[in-house]
Design a protein around this motif. Structure first.
Motif, PDB file in Angstrom:
ATOM      1  N   LEU A 109       0.847  -1.190   0.000  1.00 38.53           N
ATOM      2  CA  LEU A 109       0.000   0.000   0.000  1.00 38.53           C
ATOM      3  C   LEU A 109       0.887   1.247   0.000  1.00 38.53           C
ATOM      4  N   ALA A 110       0.698   2.134  -0.969  1.00 41.01           N
ATOM      5  CA  ALA A 110       1.371   3.445  -0.919  1.00 41.01           C
ATOM      6  C   ALA A 110       0.531   4.344  -0.012  1.00 41.01           C
ATOM      7  N   GLN A 111       1.046   4.553   1.195  1.00 40.51           N
ATOM      8  CA  GLN A 111       0.226   5.231   2.205  1.00 40.51           C
ATOM      9  C   GLN A 111      -0.074   6.679   1.859  1.00 40.51           C
ATOM     10  N   LYS A 112       0.754   7.275   1.011  1.00 42.43           N
ATOM     11  CA  LYS A 112       0.504   8.691   0.732  1.00 42.43           C
ATOM     12  C   LYS A 112      -0.858   8.920   0.098  1.00 42.43           C
ATOM     13  N   ALA A 113      -1.409   7.874  -0.562  1.00 41.33           N
ATOM     14  CA  ALA A 113      -2.734   8.012  -1.181  1.00 41.33           C
ATOM     15  C   ALA A 113      -3.847   7.793  -0.169  1.00 41.33           C
ATOM     16  N   PHE A 114      -3.590   6.918   0.789  1.00 38.47           N
ATOM     17  CA  PHE A 114      -4.664   6.459   1.680  1.00 38.47           C
ATOM     18  C   PHE A 114      -4.021   5.960   2.971  1.00 38.47           C
TER      19      PHE A 114
ATOM     20  N   LEU B 171      17.642   1.997  -5.157  1.00 39.88           N
ATOM     21  CA  LEU B 171      17.848   3.286  -5.820  1.00 39.88           C
ATOM     22  C   LEU B 171      16.719   3.499  -6.820  1.00 39.88           C
ATOM     23  N   ARG B 172      16.137   4.684  -6.762  1.00 40.08           N
ATOM     24  CA  ARG B 172      15.104   5.015  -7.755  1.00 40.08           C
ATOM     25  C   ARG B 172      15.768   5.471  -9.038  1.00 40.08           C
ATOM     26  N   ILE B 173      15.358   4.857 -10.141  1.00 37.81           N
ATOM     27  CA  ILE B 173      15.908   5.232 -11.437  1.00 37.81           C
ATOM     28  C   ILE B 173      14.865   6.014 -12.240  1.00 37.81           C
TER      29      ILE B 173
ATOM     30  N   PHE C 222      11.373   2.146  -9.880  1.00 33.44           N
ATOM     31  CA  PHE C 222      10.939   3.244 -10.750  1.00 33.44           C
ATOM     32  C   PHE C 222       9.488   3.556 -10.437  1.00 33.44           C
ATOM     33  N   HIS C 223       9.114   4.800 -10.590  1.00 35.74           N
ATOM     34  CA  HIS C 223       7.711   5.197 -10.420  1.00 35.74           C
ATOM     35  C   HIS C 223       7.465   6.286 -11.440  1.00 35.74           C
ATOM     36  N   THR C 224       6.791   5.928 -12.525  1.00 39.10           N
ATOM     37  CA  THR C 224       6.625   6.882 -13.630  1.00 39.10           C
ATOM     38  C   THR C 224       5.179   6.988 -14.093  1.00 39.10           C
TER      39      THR C 224
ATOM     40  N   PHE D  64       8.168  -1.690  -9.261  1.00 39.21           N
ATOM     41  CA  PHE D  64       7.490  -1.008 -10.384  1.00 39.21           C
ATOM     42  C   PHE D  64       6.757   0.260  -9.928  1.00 39.21           C
ATOM     43  N   GLY D  65       6.879   0.660  -8.647  1.00 41.23           N
ATOM     44  CA  GLY D  65       6.228   1.876  -8.179  1.00 41.23           C
ATOM     45  C   GLY D  65       4.716   1.775  -8.200  1.00 41.23           C
ATOM     46  N   GLY D  66       4.061   2.929  -8.287  1.00 46.10           N
ATOM     47  CA  GLY D  66       2.595   2.973  -8.293  1.00 46.10           C
ATOM     48  C   GLY D  66       2.081   3.524  -9.606  1.00 46.10           C
ATOM     49  N   GLY D  67       0.844   4.015  -9.558  1.00 48.32           N
ATOM     50  CA  GLY D  67       0.224   4.572 -10.756  1.00 48.32           C
ATOM     51  C   GLY D  67      -0.440   3.524 -11.629  1.00 48.32           C
ATOM     52  N   HIS D  68      -0.473   2.273 -11.164  1.00 49.44           N
ATOM     53  CA  HIS D  68      -1.145   1.192 -11.893  1.00 49.44           C
ATOM     54  C   HIS D  68      -2.616   1.221 -11.480  1.00 49.44           C
ATOM     55  N   HIS D  69      -3.486   1.495 -12.423  1.00 50.67           N
ATOM     56  CA  HIS D  69      -4.910   1.651 -12.089  1.00 50.67           C
ATOM     57  C   HIS D  69      -5.620   0.300 -12.100  1.00 50.67           C
TER      58      HIS D  69
ATOM     59  N   LEU E  11       4.975  -4.103  -6.527  1.00 49.80           N
ATOM     60  CA  LEU E  11       4.116  -3.006  -6.981  1.00 49.80           C
ATOM     61  C   LEU E  11       3.711  -2.242  -5.729  1.00 49.80           C
ATOM     62  N   GLU E  12       3.570  -0.942  -5.858  1.00 55.08           N
ATOM     63  CA  GLU E  12       3.142  -0.171  -4.692  1.00 55.08           C
ATOM     64  C   GLU E  12       2.037   0.819  -5.079  1.00 55.08           C
ATOM     65  N   PRO E  13       0.864   0.276  -5.384  1.00 50.13           N
ATOM     66  CA  PRO E  13      -0.243   1.150  -5.758  1.00 50.13           C
ATOM     67  C   PRO E  13      -0.801   1.896  -4.548  1.00 50.13           C
ATOM     68  N   GLY E  14      -1.236   3.123  -4.797  1.00 52.91           N
ATOM     69  CA  GLY E  14      -1.981   3.857  -3.772  1.00 52.91           C
ATOM     70  C   GLY E  14      -3.434   3.896  -4.192  1.00 52.91           C
ATOM     71  N   GLU E  15      -3.684   4.617  -5.277  1.00 54.63           N
ATOM     72  CA  GLU E  15      -5.044   4.768  -5.797  1.00 54.63           C
ATOM     73  C   GLU E  15      -5.774   3.446  -5.917  1.00 54.63           C
ATOM     74  N   ALA E  16      -5.115   2.457  -6.536  1.00 54.26           N
ATOM     75  CA  ALA E  16      -5.819   1.219  -6.860  1.00 54.26           C
ATOM     76  C   ALA E  16      -6.328   0.508  -5.606  1.00 54.26           C
TER      77      ALA E  16
ATOM     78  N   ILE F 200      -9.218   8.329  -1.736  1.00 58.76           N
ATOM     79  CA  ILE F 200      -7.790   8.504  -2.045  1.00 58.76           C
ATOM     80  C   ILE F 200      -7.428   9.972  -2.232  1.00 58.76           C
ATOM     81  N   TYR F 201      -6.212  10.289  -1.840  1.00 58.07           N
ATOM     82  CA  TYR F 201      -5.672  11.644  -1.986  1.00 58.07           C
ATOM     83  C   TYR F 201      -6.652  12.701  -1.472  1.00 58.07           C
ATOM     84  N   SER F 202      -7.395  12.373  -0.437  1.00 63.91           N
ATOM     85  CA  SER F 202      -8.363  13.314   0.126  1.00 63.91           C
ATOM     86  C   SER F 202      -7.977  13.576   1.580  1.00 63.91           C
TER      87      SER F 202
HETATM   88  C1  LIG Z   1       2.615   8.227  -5.512  1.00 66.04           C
HETATM   89  C2  LIG Z   1       3.495   7.066  -5.424  1.00 66.04           C
HETATM   90  C3  LIG Z   1       2.963   5.779  -5.388  1.00 66.04           C
HETATM   91  C4  LIG Z   1       1.475   5.506  -5.482  1.00 66.04           C
HETATM   92  O1  LIG Z   1       0.931   6.042  -6.651  1.00 66.04           O
HETATM   93  P1  LIG Z   1      -0.592   5.827  -7.042  1.00 66.04           P
HETATM   94  O2  LIG Z   1      -0.744   6.673  -8.259  1.00 66.04           O
HETATM   95  O3  LIG Z   1      -1.433   6.322  -5.918  1.00 66.04           O
HETATM   96  O4  LIG Z   1      -0.779   4.382  -7.301  1.00 66.04           O
HETATM   97  C5  LIG Z   1       3.842   4.723  -5.283  1.00 66.04           C
HETATM   98  N1  LIG Z   1       5.179   4.929  -5.205  1.00 66.04           N
HETATM   99  C6  LIG Z   1       5.722   6.153  -5.235  1.00 66.04           C
HETATM  100  C7  LIG Z   1       7.199   6.312  -5.136  1.00 66.04           C
HETATM  101  C8  LIG Z   1       4.913   7.271  -5.339  1.00 66.04           C
HETATM  102  O5  LIG Z   1       5.455   8.497  -5.386  1.00 66.04           O
END
Ligand SMILES: *Cc1c(COP(=O)(O)O)cnc(C)c1O
Length: 370
Positions: free
Chosen positions: A33-38, A119-121, A163-165, A197-202, A230-235, A328-330
């Protein structure tokens, strides 16, 4: 319960978590869980039933996960403060750095604590258009080390790359990104243990191509023997909560404007930052239904506008409205600008009962000031 409040739906949360657990089980990847989202820690025990742990953006989130969520604890920050490293090394399993300089300076402490450094690339592969503030591969991005800046001499300190792109994207964008990651950094994979693989996977959005995601995971795990994270927040909490609020007044100026007891600026800042128009139950686009309104908050900010909506019947003072996708993100982004009260946080449990978990008052506003 007095409005305004976020109401998180346990059934919807579990539906998302089941989808994520399916991906874990079929591929052997790990999902955090990417806590910054939730960061609604009251439901962390539920999340821990399905996921492998959490990731943090810094010391405080890392501490929250250590206290409230069973499992692995990871952290990434664009830069760490020297004084935070000992505690991060104690709390976290993976500490991911954003530059070779910080990695060299602090990884020895992480390794001495028996933990892993990453290391984040920056694969320099933009897959989104229009959302420059959400594109870590954009020009002069400070997020992630480019291949040109990557010094292979740091490899002995590294257990993995991160990576998180992506942002709200499907797995075709991940596939494109992986090609770039492999082309630029693939030569270093054999000495590593994991690739994050970071987040941003919907992933939990209807129509998301899960089989393609799983092929991406398999490709890296099978070809290189790396553990994929994988570290999704939104999903995790997509469409798993609403914000309930009340119409306080209706004014008129070139159209009807309803003023609510919630604020875009304080309670849904992404509406202004991204920007986007949040879904509102029972409403249509402006002009689509008979009665159109602009909805705004009670703050002094002229731009504290949530959006334009239409309804089948006129709004009245006292009406309760429900904005969707507000988990999320609220609450993680709330502020008390104008002395606005923070919305309460409530949970609808599986039996349909709605329970207030936390409400906030004047002291919560005052204690952040001096
Ligand atoms: C924001 C972020 C996430 C989570 O992204 P979501 O779009 O909410 O899935 C995961 N990893 C890193 C490094 C982030 O900055």
């Amino acid at each position: 319960m007095n409005t305004s409040y976020y109401l998180i739906d346990e059934a919807a949360l579990r539906r998302n978590l089941e989808i994520l657990r399916g991906v874990r089980e079929r591929t052997g990847c790990k999902i955090l869980l990417a806590q910054k989202a939730f960061s609604m820690f009251a439901v962390y025990p539920i999340i821990a039933e399905y996921l492998d742990g959490a990731t943090a953006s810094g010391l405080f989130e890392a501490r929250l996960a250590a206290e409230e969520l069973q499992g692995e604890n990871h952290v990434f920050s664009a830069a760490y403060r020297a004084e935070d490293i000992p505690e991060l090394a104690r709390l976290c399993d993976h500490v991911v750095f954003n530059s070779c300089a910080q990695l060299r300076a602090y990884a020895p402490q992480v390794l001495a604590a028996g933990k892993q450094a990453g290391l984040r690339i920056n694969p320099e592969c933009s897959t989104q258009e229009g959302h420059a503030i959400y594109d870590p591969c954009g020009e002069k991005s400070r997020l992630g080390v480019t291949r040109a800046q990557f010094d292979p001499e740091v490899l002995p300190l590294l257990s993995g790359l991160h990576f998180h792109t992506l942002c709200e994207q499907d797995s075709d964008a991940l596939e494109t990104t992986l090609d770039a990651v492999e082309a630029r950094f693939g030569e270093f994979f054999p000495g590593l243990r994991w690739l994050n693989f970071g987040g941003g996977h919907h992933i939990t959005r209807p129509g998301y191509d899960i089989p393609r995601l799983e092929r991406c995971i398999d490709r890296i795990q099978q070809r290189y023997g790396l553990q994929v994270y994988l570290e999704p927040g939104e999903a995790v909490a997509l469409n798993a909560g609403i914000l309930r609020c009340t119409v306080l007044d209706i004014v008129e100026n070139g159209g009807k404007i309803a003023i609510l007891d919630t604020s875009a600026a304080c309670h849904m800042p992404d509406v202004l930052e991204m920007p986007y128009r949040p879904p509102l139950r029972g409403s249509g686009l402006p002009g689509e239904k008979a009665y159109s309104y602009r909805l705004g908050g009670p703050t002094c900010l002229a731009g504290d506008i949530i959006g334009d909506y239409s309804f089948d019947r006129p709004l009245a003072v006292g009406d309760v409205l429900e904005f969707g996708d507000m988990a999320i993100y609220s609450m993680v982004k709330n502020n008390t600008f104008n002395g606005m009260p923070l919305p309460s946080i409530a949970l609808r449990t599986l039996d349909g009962t709605e329970r207030c978990i936390r409400s906030f008052g004047y002291e919560d506003f005052k204690q952040r000031l001096s």
